[in-house]
Design a protein around this motif. Structure first.
Motif, PDB file in Angstrom:
ATOM      1  N   GLU A  27      -2.330 -17.542-121.549  1.00  0.00           N
ATOM      2  CA  GLU A  27      -3.679 -17.841-121.059  1.00  0.00           C
ATOM      3  C   GLU A  27      -4.164 -16.706-120.176  1.00  0.00           C
ATOM      4  N   ASP A  28      -5.427 -16.348-120.318  1.00  0.00           N
ATOM      5  CA  ASP A  28      -6.079 -15.458-119.357  1.00  0.00           C
ATOM      6  C   ASP A  28      -7.472 -16.003-119.093  1.00  0.00           C
ATOM      7  N   ASP A  29      -8.331 -15.213-118.481  1.00  0.00           N
ATOM      8  CA  ASP A  29      -9.643 -15.764-118.108  1.00  0.00           C
ATOM      9  C   ASP A  29     -10.520 -16.055-119.328  1.00  0.00           C
ATOM     10  N   LYS A  30     -10.252 -15.431-120.478  1.00  0.00           N
ATOM     11  CA  LYS A  30     -11.122 -15.621-121.643  1.00  0.00           C
ATOM     12  C   LYS A  30     -10.478 -16.341-122.830  1.00  0.00           C
ATOM     13  N   TYR A  31      -9.140 -16.391-122.872  1.00  0.00           N
ATOM     14  CA  TYR A  31      -8.457 -16.940-124.050  1.00  0.00           C
ATOM     15  C   TYR A  31      -7.329 -17.875-123.648  1.00  0.00           C
ATOM     16  N   LYS A  32      -7.085 -18.855-124.532  1.00  0.00           N
ATOM     17  CA  LYS A  32      -5.873 -19.657-124.426  1.00  0.00           C
ATOM     18  C   LYS A  32      -5.210 -19.613-125.795  1.00  0.00           C
ATOM     19  N   VAL A  33      -3.893 -19.437-125.818  1.00  0.00           N
ATOM     20  CA  VAL A  33      -3.147 -19.460-127.082  1.00  0.00           C
ATOM     21  C   VAL A  33      -2.305 -20.725-127.072  1.00  0.00           C
ATOM     22  N   ILE A  34      -2.597 -21.615-128.045  1.00  0.00           N
ATOM     23  CA  ILE A  34      -1.941 -22.932-128.070  1.00  0.00           C
ATOM     24  C   ILE A  34      -1.083 -23.075-129.320  1.00  0.00           C
ATOM     25  N   LEU A  35      -0.098 -23.965-129.234  1.00  0.00           N
ATOM     26  CA  LEU A  35       0.715 -24.259-130.421  1.00  0.00           C
ATOM     27  C   LEU A  35      -0.057 -25.198-131.335  1.00  0.00           C
ATOM     28  N   ASP A  36      -0.110 -24.862-132.628  1.00  0.00           N
ATOM     29  CA  ASP A  36      -0.809 -25.684-133.623  1.00  0.00           C
ATOM     30  C   ASP A  36      -0.085 -27.030-133.778  1.00  0.00           C
ATOM     31  N   LEU A  37      -0.856 -28.105-133.833  1.00  0.00           N
ATOM     32  CA  LEU A  37      -0.262 -29.454-133.980  1.00  0.00           C
ATOM     33  C   LEU A  37       0.325 -29.678-135.371  1.00  0.00           C
ATOM     34  N   GLY A  38      -0.131 -28.917-136.341  1.00  0.00           N
ATOM     35  CA  GLY A  38       0.390 -29.041-137.709  1.00  0.00           C
ATOM     36  C   GLY A  38       0.930 -27.700-138.166  1.00  0.00           C
ATOM     37  N   PRO A  39       1.998 -27.238-137.547  1.00  0.00           N
ATOM     38  CA  PRO A  39       2.434 -25.848-137.746  1.00  0.00           C
ATOM     39  C   PRO A  39       2.898 -25.535-139.168  1.00  0.00           C
ATOM     40  N   ALA A  40       2.463 -24.381-139.670  1.00  0.00           N
ATOM     41  CA  ALA A  40       2.955 -23.891-140.965  1.00  0.00           C
ATOM     42  C   ALA A  40       4.414 -23.485-140.828  1.00  0.00           C
ATOM     43  N   THR A  41       4.745 -22.916-139.702  1.00  0.00           N
ATOM     44  CA  THR A  41       6.123 -22.497-139.414  1.00  0.00           C
ATOM     45  C   THR A  41       6.380 -22.710-137.922  1.00  0.00           C
ATOM     46  N   ARG A  42       7.631 -22.543-137.532  1.00  0.00           N
ATOM     47  CA  ARG A  42       8.000 -22.696-136.116  1.00  0.00           C
ATOM     48  C   ARG A  42       7.262 -21.670-135.253  1.00  0.00           C
ATOM     49  N   GLY A  43       6.470 -22.181-134.321  1.00  0.00           N
ATOM     50  CA  GLY A  43       5.760 -21.301-133.398  1.00  0.00           C
ATOM     51  C   GLY A  43       4.330 -20.986-133.800  1.00  0.00           C
ATOM     52  N   HIS A  44       3.862 -21.520-134.929  1.00  0.00           N
ATOM     53  CA  HIS A  44       2.470 -21.308-135.371  1.00  0.00           C
ATOM     54  C   HIS A  44       1.527 -21.616-134.202  1.00  0.00           C
ATOM     55  N   ALA A  45       0.710 -20.639-133.861  1.00  0.00           N
ATOM     56  CA  ALA A  45      -0.156 -20.770-132.686  1.00  0.00           C
ATOM     57  C   ALA A  45      -1.586 -20.379-133.037  1.00  0.00           C
ATOM     58  N   LEU A  46      -2.503 -20.725-132.145  1.00  0.00           N
ATOM     59  CA  LEU A  46      -3.929 -20.436-132.352  1.00  0.00           C
ATOM     60  C   LEU A  46      -4.480 -19.727-131.122  1.00  0.00           C
ATOM     61  N   ILE A  47      -5.183 -18.631-131.335  1.00  0.00           N
ATOM     62  CA  ILE A  47      -5.926 -17.994-130.247  1.00  0.00           C
ATOM     63  C   ILE A  47      -7.285 -18.681-130.150  1.00  0.00           C
ATOM     64  N   LEU A  48      -7.553 -19.293-129.012  1.00  0.00           N
ATOM     65  CA  LEU A  48      -8.844 -19.949-128.783  1.00  0.00           C
ATOM     66  C   LEU A  48      -9.606 -19.206-127.695  1.00  0.00           C
ATOM     67  N   PRO A  49     -10.787 -18.662-128.003  1.00  0.00           N
ATOM     68  CA  PRO A  49     -11.641 -18.155-126.922  1.00  0.00           C
ATOM     69  C   PRO A  49     -12.093 -19.330-126.053  1.00  0.00           C
ATOM     70  N   LYS A  50     -12.284 -19.081-124.758  1.00  0.00           N
ATOM     71  CA  LYS A  50     -12.761 -20.144-123.861  1.00  0.00           C
ATOM     72  C   LYS A  50     -14.266 -20.346-123.992  1.00  0.00           C
ATOM     73  N   TYR A  51     -14.908 -19.451-124.741  1.00  0.00           N
ATOM     74  CA  TYR A  51     -16.352 -19.553-124.990  1.00  0.00           C
ATOM     75  C   TYR A  51     -16.550 -19.976-126.450  1.00  0.00           C
ATOM     76  N   HIS A  52     -17.693 -20.578-126.742  1.00  0.00           N
ATOM     77  CA  HIS A  52     -17.886 -21.134-128.083  1.00  0.00           C
ATOM     78  C   HIS A  52     -18.703 -20.242-129.013  1.00  0.00           C
ATOM     79  N   PHE A  53     -18.067 -19.852-130.119  1.00  0.00           N
ATOM     80  CA  PHE A  53     -18.797 -19.364-131.287  1.00  0.00           C
ATOM     81  C   PHE A  53     -18.177 -20.079-132.470  1.00  0.00           C
ATOM     82  N   ALA A  54     -19.001 -20.508-133.436  1.00  0.00           N
ATOM     83  CA  ALA A  54     -18.481 -21.318-134.535  1.00  0.00           C
ATOM     84  C   ALA A  54     -17.567 -20.512-135.451  1.00  0.00           C
TER      85      ALA A  54
END
Ligand code: AMP
Ligand code: ZN
Length: 139
Positions: free
Chosen positions: A23-50
């Motif tokens: 996590e930093d001021d602009k992004y959070k990287v979370i573990l995917d709830l339906g992982p393709a593999t062990r550790g599958h994660a998602l980079i989420l910006p804290k701001y919204h663009f579709a």
């Protein structure tokens, strides 16, 4: 900047608890709830663009720069053998959550996953026609 009806806005900004690995001021990287593999994660910006079309190029560059750093760190910490970076835009391309995100998918020998596409066929004429679509008009 935020969309109150967006689940990834809520997760990225801490309104919904999640398993974050960065996590930093602009992004959070979370573990995917339906992982393709062990550790599958998602980079989420804290701001919204579709999607990538709506997001300014500087933000996209910044997010992919983080993807490079995460790929290195995750490969190292998880003991992965390779890595897929996937980013879907619009329903036809497999997007199900309409808040820009980058999939970080560690790959392991024999993991049995497939991330990809079914190779098609092409003709020289077709490839040439497509290339012509990208030629700048001289007028
Ligand atoms: P996409 O199909 O590219 O839009 O990816 C959406 C991803 O988000 C899928 O891999 C889902 O498993 C994942 N996902 C959906 N909701 C959550 C959530 N609440 N927490 C973590 N991952 C989620
Ligand atoms: Zn959002």
């Amino acid at each position: 900047m935020r969309d109150d009806n967006c689940i990834f806005c809520k997760i990225a900004n801490g309104d919904i608890p999640t398993n974050a690995i960065y996590e930093d001021d602009k992004y959070k990287v979370i573990l995917d709830l339906g992982p393709a593999t062990r550790g599958h994660a998602l980079i989420l910006p804290k701001y919204h663009f579709a999607n990538i079309y709506e997001m300014p190029a500087e933000n996209v560059a910044e997010a992919f720069s983080l993807a490079k750093r995460m790929a290195e760190e995750m490969t190292d910490r998880l003991g992965a053998d390779g890595f897929n970076i996937v980013q879907n835009n619009n329903e036809v391309a497999g997007q199900t959550v309409f808040h820009f995100h980058i999939h970080l998918i560690p790959r392991y020998k024999g993991d049995g996953q497939t991330v990809g596409w079914k190779p098609g066929e092409s003709t020289p004429e077709e490839l040439s026609k497509i290339r012509e679509l990208f030629q700048k008009s001289s007028s």
